[in-house]
Design an enzyme around this catalytic site. Structure first.
Site, PDB file in Angstrom:
ATOM      1  N   LYS A 116       0.806  -1.215   0.000  1.00  0.00           N
ATOM      2  CA  LYS A 116       0.000   0.000   0.000  1.00  0.00           C
ATOM      3  C   LYS A 116       0.846   1.277   0.000  1.00  0.00           C
ATOM      4  O   LYS A 116       0.421   2.305  -0.520  1.00  0.00           O
ATOM      5  CB  LYS A 116      -0.968  -0.021   1.182  1.00  0.00           C
ATOM      6  CG  LYS A 116      -2.024  -1.120   1.026  1.00  0.00           C
ATOM      7  CD  LYS A 116      -2.936  -1.199   2.218  1.00  0.00           C
ATOM      8  CE  LYS A 116      -4.038  -2.218   1.977  1.00  0.00           C
ATOM      9  NZ  LYS A 116      -3.541  -3.562   1.659  1.00  0.00           N
ATOM     10  N   ASN A 235     -13.849  -1.223   9.592  1.00  0.00           N
ATOM     11  CA  ASN A 235     -13.190  -1.240   8.280  1.00  0.00           C
ATOM     12  C   ASN A 235     -13.400  -2.549   7.520  1.00  0.00           C
ATOM     13  O   ASN A 235     -12.764  -2.782   6.499  1.00  0.00           O
ATOM     14  CB  ASN A 235     -11.692  -0.955   8.421  1.00  0.00           C
ATOM     15  CG  ASN A 235     -11.434   0.336   9.151  1.00  0.00           C
ATOM     16  OD1 ASN A 235     -11.930   1.385   8.762  1.00  0.00           O
ATOM     17  ND2 ASN A 235     -10.671   0.267  10.238  1.00  0.00           N
ATOM     18  N   GLU A 275      -9.545   0.829  -5.422  1.00  0.00           N
ATOM     19  CA  GLU A 275     -10.454   1.365  -4.414  1.00  0.00           C
ATOM     20  C   GLU A 275     -10.270   2.872  -4.270  1.00  0.00           C
ATOM     21  O   GLU A 275      -9.146   3.374  -4.266  1.00  0.00           O
ATOM     22  CB  GLU A 275     -10.228   0.667  -3.072  1.00  0.00           C
ATOM     23  CG  GLU A 275     -10.443  -0.838  -3.141  1.00  0.00           C
ATOM     24  CD  GLU A 275     -10.535  -1.482  -1.769  1.00  0.00           C
ATOM     25  OE1 GLU A 275     -10.373  -0.760  -0.759  1.00  0.00           O
ATOM     26  OE2 GLU A 275     -10.781  -2.695  -1.713  1.00  0.00           O
ATOM     27  N   GLU A 288      -6.185   2.263  -2.615  1.00  0.00           N
ATOM     28  CA  GLU A 288      -5.289   1.140  -2.819  1.00  0.00           C
ATOM     29  C   GLU A 288      -5.780   0.322  -4.003  1.00  0.00           C
ATOM     30  O   GLU A 288      -6.906   0.493  -4.470  1.00  0.00           O
ATOM     31  CB  GLU A 288      -5.231   0.251  -1.578  1.00  0.00           C
ATOM     32  CG  GLU A 288      -6.575  -0.372  -1.206  1.00  0.00           C
ATOM     33  CD  GLU A 288      -6.530  -1.104   0.123  1.00  0.00           C
ATOM     34  OE1 GLU A 288      -5.528  -0.945   0.841  1.00  0.00           O
ATOM     35  OE2 GLU A 288      -7.481  -1.829   0.424  1.00  0.00           O
ATOM     36  N   ASN A 290      -6.218  -3.707  -5.004  1.00  0.00           N
ATOM     37  CA  ASN A 290      -6.164  -5.092  -4.576  1.00  0.00           C
ATOM     38  C   ASN A 290      -5.864  -5.963  -5.786  1.00  0.00           C
ATOM     39  O   ASN A 290      -6.665  -6.045  -6.721  1.00  0.00           O
ATOM     40  CB  ASN A 290      -7.480  -5.507  -3.927  1.00  0.00           C
ATOM     41  CG  ASN A 290      -7.659  -4.854  -2.579  1.00  0.00           C
ATOM     42  OD1 ASN A 290      -6.931  -5.127  -1.638  1.00  0.00           O
ATOM     43  ND2 ASN A 290      -8.629  -3.957  -2.482  1.00  0.00           N
ATOM     44  N   PHE A 348     -20.812  -7.579  18.175  1.00  0.00           N
ATOM     45  CA  PHE A 348     -20.325  -8.265  16.969  1.00  0.00           C
ATOM     46  C   PHE A 348     -19.072  -9.095  17.252  1.00  0.00           C
ATOM     47  O   PHE A 348     -18.236  -9.275  16.375  1.00  0.00           O
ATOM     48  CB  PHE A 348     -20.044  -7.269  15.839  1.00  0.00           C
ATOM     49  CG  PHE A 348     -21.270  -6.539  15.362  1.00  0.00           C
ATOM     50  CD1 PHE A 348     -22.078  -7.086  14.394  1.00  0.00           C
ATOM     51  CD2 PHE A 348     -21.609  -5.304  15.900  1.00  0.00           C
ATOM     52  CE1 PHE A 348     -23.212  -6.419  13.954  1.00  0.00           C
ATOM     53  CE2 PHE A 348     -22.738  -4.627  15.467  1.00  0.00           C
ATOM     54  CZ  PHE A 348     -23.540  -5.187  14.493  1.00  0.00           C
TER      55      PHE A 348
END
Length: 686
Positions: A116, A235, A275, A288, A290, A348
């Protein structure tokens, strides 16, 4: 074309690749750890090879073991899926040295875009708008705090080799920057074997929108529209859709052209994703790239009719793309909901255990994916969403299988397609209602709640949606008065059916069913609602005290865990579990204990004492199954509110447990390295 490929992955993505390979007539090899001996991807593949113990760093990401599996099976190519070795240049180099094709981009592109820090520098040099930040390496937590302050809070602390939300933290001050730096560094080392960290400005109120690109080795590169991925938690994407409800055609074209330009600048081939972060004025900034298949790729496939896995395989085999940019059309709307083994009612937190019941809705075909002949789901029966919509469920689990602590907690990716966004949302609501999962904590109720949320329905969403709309966590949905009445009427009719069955079995019932009364009292959401039930061969009419009535029809029978009813001509799907005096009912994010009493029982109910919960206020309980990474306090220590007490690692994510108030540690019951179950007592206070 290849005759045999090995999938260097597990779970739903391995199963997904196998489906396309099978359709193409290509044999498949699965790899598996000790924990995955009976996994679905192992069952589906033509061959399977054991590669080591359960932890990924002893099996799935050990390059030598994967390479040996390739040699032993004679696989000609490898699809890496996502995560694990998918963006590891050393793995791609090892494959090249063996003469095995990598179903992914060239090593140079992986190195340039997979890192990145490097990717942001290259993007800036290429003229792509990037988010302000510090791309250099950071030595320690104090330096991280100084850099963050210089950029200006809030900042995002990210792992250079990261992905999937791991190794990422948002910091709003120096203390959070120091703490976030260390946690991100630890997670990055554990998940990726690379603990390098960088920091960038966190843009508030952003949208996360990504462009799917596809390139071959002959100089051709296209983009296949965008995906909206703004519904995120920590995220980690939760719900994705394609196209975005926010972009206009002009912005889509500019983003797509920049994504293609960036891909071509690094000699990219195969499927990849660029992205962007997009603000309210549709200004977009590169985040970034992927260099792999994305988790959310199905929504792009559903609106374009392009099988991305097939294209990756064909590109790796040296073929040219069979379509150009002008051939790409976006038809209809697709939504993906990620089903996770996590308990939404406990913040969560991850959940593990056996899937005692796993019954997804029937997969059905419709839309561009079917028209192109590239459908990768199954036609399993009558569609619960109608002929004009489709359901696709990408999964790697099965009923009776285990959700392990060692891997990502994803259970399935449930997708719907329909001609427009409103219909796709409605199809998703129905599909979620019909999805049965028992035995573990899961986020189905939360996903259902989002589908009904006015802000999501309007499309006015940002990456802060979950934090803003559920600031205190998710406590379930409280149905409005109309919904409660419909559920109460439905459960009253169901309870009457159950009472008739019990009466017949006990011999209390004559042929005219006279021993089952018509007057009942329904207890729902803290209210007692007297009703009268008038039943006939076609259903029941339930009348409330105020004179309103609901007509209920269903073929439900006692013992069935899913009730499909018709209430006043509108469908109602309830997940049903028997409890004393009634049923536990779940629908559209609501979880209700609904009991049905006789009038006399309801009268006596007022005299029943309520059972109080056990006092655990002086204990720190483990909120999830996990490993004790660090104890931050010792016996006798005085702690302050908010102070870190213990760090628990579950499914490769670190969770810091903090003191809720001031106190003194009286006893510690766990040690670093211990594996704990849910609600295990970690420590006690005086």
């Amino acid at each position: 074309m290849f005759k045999k490929i090995l999938i260097a992955n597990r779970g739903e993505i391995a199963c997904r690749v196998i489906k396309t390979a099978r359709r193409m007539g290509i044999a498949t090899v699965a790899i598996h750890s000790d924990a995955d001996r009976s996994a679905l991807h192992v069952r589906m593949a033509d061959e399977a090879v054991h590669i080591g113990p359960a932890p990924a760093n002893q099996s799935y990401i050990v390059i030598d073991r994967v390479m040996q599996a390739i040699r032993d099976t004679g696989a000609e190519a490898v699809h890496p899926g996502y995560g694990f070795l998918s963006e590891n240049p050393r793995f791609a180099e090892a494959l090249a040295a063996e003469g095995v094709a990598f179903i992914g981009p060239p090593v140079g592109a992986i190195e340039a875009m997979g890192d990145k820090i490097t990717s942001k520098k290259l993007a800036a040099e290429a003229g792509v708008s990037t988010v302000p930040g510090h791309m250099g390496l950071i030595e320690d937590a104090d330096e991280a705090a100084r850099i963050a302050a210089g950029i200006g809070y809030p900042v995002m602390i990210k792992a250079s080799a990261g992905g999937g939300g791991k190794g990422m933290r948002i910091a709003w001050n120096d203390d959070e920057a120091r703490e976030g730096f260390q946690s991100s560094k630890n997670e990055a080392a554990s998940s990726f074997g690379d603990d390098r960290i960088f920091i960038e400005k966190f843009v508030t109120q952003p949208r996360h929108i990504e462009i799917q690109v596809l390139a071959d080795g002959h100089g051709n590169c296209i983009y296949l529209g965008e995906r909206e991925c703004s519904i995120q938690r920590r995220n980690q994407k939760v719900i994705e859709e394609a196209p975005s409800p926010f972009l206009d055609p002009e912005t889509r074209a500019r983003m797509g052209e920049q994504a293609v330009a960036l891909a071509q600048a690094v000699g990219y081939t195969s499927a990849g994703t660029v992205e962007f972060i997009v603000d309210g004025d549709r200004n977009f900034y590169f985040l970034e790239m992927n260099t792999r298949l994305q988790v959310e790729h199905p929504v792009t496939e559903l609106i374009t009719g392009v099988d991305l896995v097939e294209q990756m395989i064909r590109v790796a085999a040296g073929e040219k793309l069979a379509l150009g940019q002008d051939d790409v059309t976006l038809t209809g709307w697709a939504i993906e909901s990620r089903l996770y083994a996590e308990d939404p009612y406990r913040g969560f937190l991850p959940s593990t255990g056996r899937l005692t019941r796993y019954r997804p809705p029937a997969e059905t075909a419709a839309g561009p994916m079917v028209a192109s002949g590239k459908w990768v789901g199954q036609d399993d029966g009558a569609s619960p969403v109608g002929e004009d919509a489709a359901i696709r469920n990408d999964t790697g689990v099965f009923e009776g299988g285990e959700i392990s602590i060692y891997y990502d907690p994803m259970i399935a990716k449930l997708c719907t397609w329909a001609p427009d966004r409103a219909q796709a949302i409605e199809a998703m609501r129905v599909a979620l209602d019909a999805f049965e999962i028992e035995g573990i904590g899961h986020n189905l109720p939360f996903l259902s709640a989002v589908m009904d949320h006015p802000r999501f329905v309007s499309g006015e969403i940002t990456t802060a949606f979950i934090a803003e709309e559920y600031p205190d966590g998710f406590a379930g949905v409280t149905p409005d008065e109309t919904a409660r009445r419909r559920i109460a009427a439905a459960v009253a009719a169901m309870a009457r059916v159950g009472e008739i069955r019990r009466a017949r079995i006990s011999g209390r019932m004559d042929n005219h069913e006279r021993t089952v009364g018509d007057d009942w009292v329904v207890s729902i959401a803290g209210a007692l609602l007297p009703v009268t039930i008038a039943a006939d061969r076609d259903g029941a009419t339930v009348r409330f005290e105020d004179g309103t009535t609901h007509r209920v029809a269903s073929d439900w029978r006692p013992g069935q865990p899913l009730a499909r009813l018709d209430v006043d001509g509108a469908p109602l799907i309830l997940k049903v579990g028997k409890i004393t005096g009634g049923y536990r009912v779940r629908s559209r994010g609501a979880d209700l204990d609904v009991r049905v009493y006789t009038p006399r029982q309801a009268e006596l109910l007022a005299h029943m004492p309520e059972k109080s919960d056990a006092d655990t206020s002086r204990m720190l309980l483990c909120p999830m199954p996990g490993l004790v990474v660090r104890l931050h306090v010792g016996e006798g220590d005085e702690v302050q509110q908010g102070q870190a007490l213990c760090t628990i690692e579950a499914m490769k994510m670190e969770n810091i447990l903090r003191a809720e108030r001031r106190g003194t540690v009286a006893r510690i019951n766990a040690a670093e390295g211990d594996s704990l179950a849910v609600d295990a007592v970690i420590l006690e206070f005086e």
